[in-house]
Design a protein around this motif. Structure first.
Motif, PDB file in Angstrom:
ATOM      1  N   PRO A  17       0.806  -1.231   0.000  1.00 46.31           N
ATOM      2  CA  PRO A  17       0.000   0.000   0.000  1.00 46.31           C
ATOM      3  C   PRO A  17       0.834   1.275   0.000  1.00 46.31           C
ATOM      4  O   PRO A  17       0.454   2.269  -0.620  1.00 46.31           O
ATOM      5  N   GLN A  18       1.990   1.247   0.702  1.00 48.39           N
ATOM      6  CA  GLN A  18       2.837   2.440   0.733  1.00 48.39           C
ATOM      7  C   GLN A  18       3.317   2.804  -0.672  1.00 48.39           C
ATOM      8  O   GLN A  18       3.357   3.969  -1.054  1.00 48.39           O
ATOM      9  N   GLY A  19       3.687   1.765  -1.448  1.00 51.04           N
ATOM     10  CA  GLY A  19       4.132   1.996  -2.815  1.00 51.04           C
ATOM     11  C   GLY A  19       2.992   2.453  -3.711  1.00 51.04           C
ATOM     12  O   GLY A  19       3.166   3.318  -4.578  1.00 51.04           O
ATOM     13  N   GLN A  20       1.808   1.865  -3.502  1.00 51.29           N
ATOM     14  CA  GLN A  20       0.641   2.277  -4.283  1.00 51.29           C
ATOM     15  C   GLN A  20       0.303   3.741  -4.021  1.00 51.29           C
ATOM     16  O   GLN A  20      -0.063   4.479  -4.948  1.00 51.29           O
ATOM     17  N   LEU A  21       0.433   4.161  -2.771  1.00 56.79           N
ATOM     18  CA  LEU A  21       0.149   5.553  -2.442  1.00 56.79           C
ATOM     19  C   LEU A  21       1.162   6.477  -3.119  1.00 56.79           C
ATOM     20  O   LEU A  21       0.797   7.543  -3.632  1.00 56.79           O
ATOM     21  N   ALA A  22       2.419   6.075  -3.160  1.00 56.65           N
ATOM     22  CA  ALA A  22       3.443   6.890  -3.817  1.00 56.65           C
ATOM     23  C   ALA A  22       3.140   7.046  -5.305  1.00 56.65           C
ATOM     24  O   ALA A  22       3.222   8.151  -5.860  1.00 56.65           O
ATOM     25  N   TYR A  23       2.777   5.938  -5.967  1.00 57.41           N
ATOM     26  CA  TYR A  23       2.397   5.993  -7.382  1.00 57.41           C
ATOM     27  C   TYR A  23       1.178   6.904  -7.579  1.00 57.41           C
ATOM     28  O   TYR A  23       1.128   7.727  -8.499  1.00 57.41           O
ATOM     29  N   ALA A  45      -6.175   7.944  -3.472  1.00 52.85           N
ATOM     30  CA  ALA A  45      -5.165   8.351  -2.494  1.00 52.85           C
ATOM     31  C   ALA A  45      -5.774   8.471  -1.103  1.00 52.85           C
ATOM     32  O   ALA A  45      -5.179   8.034  -0.110  1.00 52.85           O
ATOM     33  N   LYS A  46      -6.953   9.060  -1.021  1.00 53.62           N
ATOM     34  CA  LYS A  46      -7.631   9.208   0.269  1.00 53.62           C
ATOM     35  C   LYS A  46      -7.957   7.844   0.866  1.00 53.62           C
ATOM     36  O   LYS A  46      -7.795   7.619   2.072  1.00 53.62           O
ATOM     37  N   ALA A  47      -8.388   6.906   0.014  1.00 55.59           N
ATOM     38  CA  ALA A  47      -8.712   5.560   0.486  1.00 55.59           C
ATOM     39  C   ALA A  47      -7.457   4.840   0.988  1.00 55.59           C
ATOM     40  O   ALA A  47      -7.491   4.156   2.018  1.00 55.59           O
ATOM     41  N   LEU A  48      -6.357   4.996   0.268  1.00 61.25           N
ATOM     42  CA  LEU A  48      -5.103   4.352   0.680  1.00 61.25           C
ATOM     43  C   LEU A  48      -4.606   4.921   2.007  1.00 61.25           C
ATOM     44  O   LEU A  48      -4.147   4.180   2.882  1.00 61.25           O
ATOM     45  N   ARG A  49      -4.718   6.251   2.150  1.00 62.32           N
ATOM     46  CA  ARG A  49      -4.308   6.854   3.424  1.00 62.32           C
ATOM     47  C   ARG A  49      -5.187   6.352   4.563  1.00 62.32           C
ATOM     48  O   ARG A  49      -4.700   6.070   5.663  1.00 62.32           O
ATOM     49  N   GLY A  50      -6.473   6.247   4.291  1.00 63.47           N
ATOM     50  CA  GLY A  50      -7.397   5.753   5.317  1.00 63.47           C
ATOM     51  C   GLY A  50      -7.096   4.326   5.725  1.00 63.47           C
ATOM     52  O   GLY A  50      -7.380   3.916   6.853  1.00 63.47           O
ATOM     53  N   GLY A  51      -6.499   3.572   4.812  1.00 66.51           N
ATOM     54  CA  GLY A  51      -6.129   2.193   5.104  1.00 66.51           C
ATOM     55  C   GLY A  51      -4.761   2.041   5.724  1.00 66.51           C
ATOM     56  O   GLY A  51      -4.281   0.917   5.922  1.00 66.51           O
ATOM     57  N   GLY A  52      -4.117   3.165   6.029  1.00 67.73           N
ATOM     58  CA  GLY A  52      -2.822   3.116   6.712  1.00 67.73           C
ATOM     59  C   GLY A  52      -1.619   3.165   5.797  1.00 67.73           C
ATOM     60  O   GLY A  52      -0.489   3.014   6.255  1.00 67.73           O
ATOM     61  N   ALA A  53      -1.833   3.400   4.495  1.00 63.52           N
ATOM     62  CA  ALA A  53      -0.712   3.401   3.554  1.00 63.52           C
ATOM     63  C   ALA A  53       0.255   4.554   3.792  1.00 63.52           C
ATOM     64  O   ALA A  53       1.405   4.498   3.369  1.00 63.52           O
ATOM     65  N   ALA A  54      -0.227   5.619   4.435  1.00 68.42           N
ATOM     66  CA  ALA A  54       0.650   6.767   4.680  1.00 68.42           C
ATOM     67  C   ALA A  54       1.628   6.510   5.827  1.00 68.42           C
ATOM     68  O   ALA A  54       2.556   7.285   6.051  1.00 68.42           O
TER      69      ALA A  54
END
Length: 247
Positions: A17-23, A45-54
């Motif tokens: 998820p961290q890599g997906q958020l960067a992309y 991006a908002k969904a990924l952050r909400g899932g802890g990717a940030a």
């Protein structure tokens, strides 16, 4: 590529998820630079952050100023210069290493002004954001100006990549345990006590580190910045010099 297909591309990478958020952030910035204000990448991006990717799996060890400066002074002028600029602007190594000399709008022993717009991050960075400029003042400014005169006016500032710097530091007893990202983390940590003492405002640190969001406290609007143009007076008015004096 459309924004919808870009979302599918990110999902199909199968990376963490961290890599997906960067992309997603990089692609989102590209679409934003093309004038697309509302697109599904922002939702992703908002969904990924909400899932802890940030939240990163691990972070670089913050580097202390004294250790960085003593190491920098043992290096060739271009690397020495890049290390000091990276510290004073609280920047990622790649942003500084790729700078051209033309992006230094002003170089004196009291003040150095950098325009980030043409750097790797700058190419997808909104040119009408206050974080476009960094005004370097205070300690190390004279040293930076003197190094600038010693270095040939080529681009990039140094050809030492992030991975090459990491490898070099991995072989150094003095820099063991640090990575290129340790510079920015160390600079930010160095500034934090100034928040509690009231010497700095949070939005100025966000501006210097290029983390500033559009419409944040103390931010000039994109329209105002567009009319003002990219010059030395505007760079000074954005007050990053108040932050670099303490680095």
């Amino acid at each position: 590529m459309t924004a919808d297909s870009a979302c599918l591309f990110v999902a199909a990478t199968g990376i963490r998820p961290q890599g997906q958020l960067a992309y997603t952030k990089a692609l989102s910035a590209s679409f934003g630079a093309m004038g697309f204000e509302n697109h599904p990448l922002r939702v992703l991006a908002k969904a990924l952050r909400g899932g802890g990717a940030a939240i990163p799996d691990s972070q670089a060890t913050p580097l202390e100023k004294e250790k960085l400066v003593s190491y920098a002074r043992l290096q060739q002028p271009s690397v020495h210069l890049a290390l000091l600029v990276a510290w004073k602007t609280a920047s990622r190594w790649a942003e500084v290493a790729d700078l051209s000399f033309a992006q230094f709008l002003l170089v004196t022993q009291k003040e150095v002004i950098v325009d980030w717009f043409q750097t790797p991050k700058g190419r997808t960075h909104d040119p009408f954001k206050a974080s476009r400029f960094a005004v370097i003042q205070g300690p190390l400014t004279t040293e930076i100006a003197m190094l600038f005169k010693k270095c040939a006016p080529f681009a990039p500032l140094t050809r030492l990549s992030t991975s090459a710097l990491d490898s070099l530091w991995g072989q150094s007893v003095q820099m063991q345990g640090y990575t290129a990202h340790s510079i920015k983390r160390g600079a930010v940590k160095h500034l934090l006590p100034l928040l509690t003492s009231g010497k700095l405002s949070p939005h100025l640190i966000d501006r210097l580190t290029k983390h500033e969001e559009e419409g944040g406290p103390g931010t000039l609007s994109r329209t105002t910045l567009r009319y003002a143009g990219g010059d030395v007076d505007l760079a000074r008015a954005l007050e990053t010099g108040k932050v670099t004096r303490h680095l």
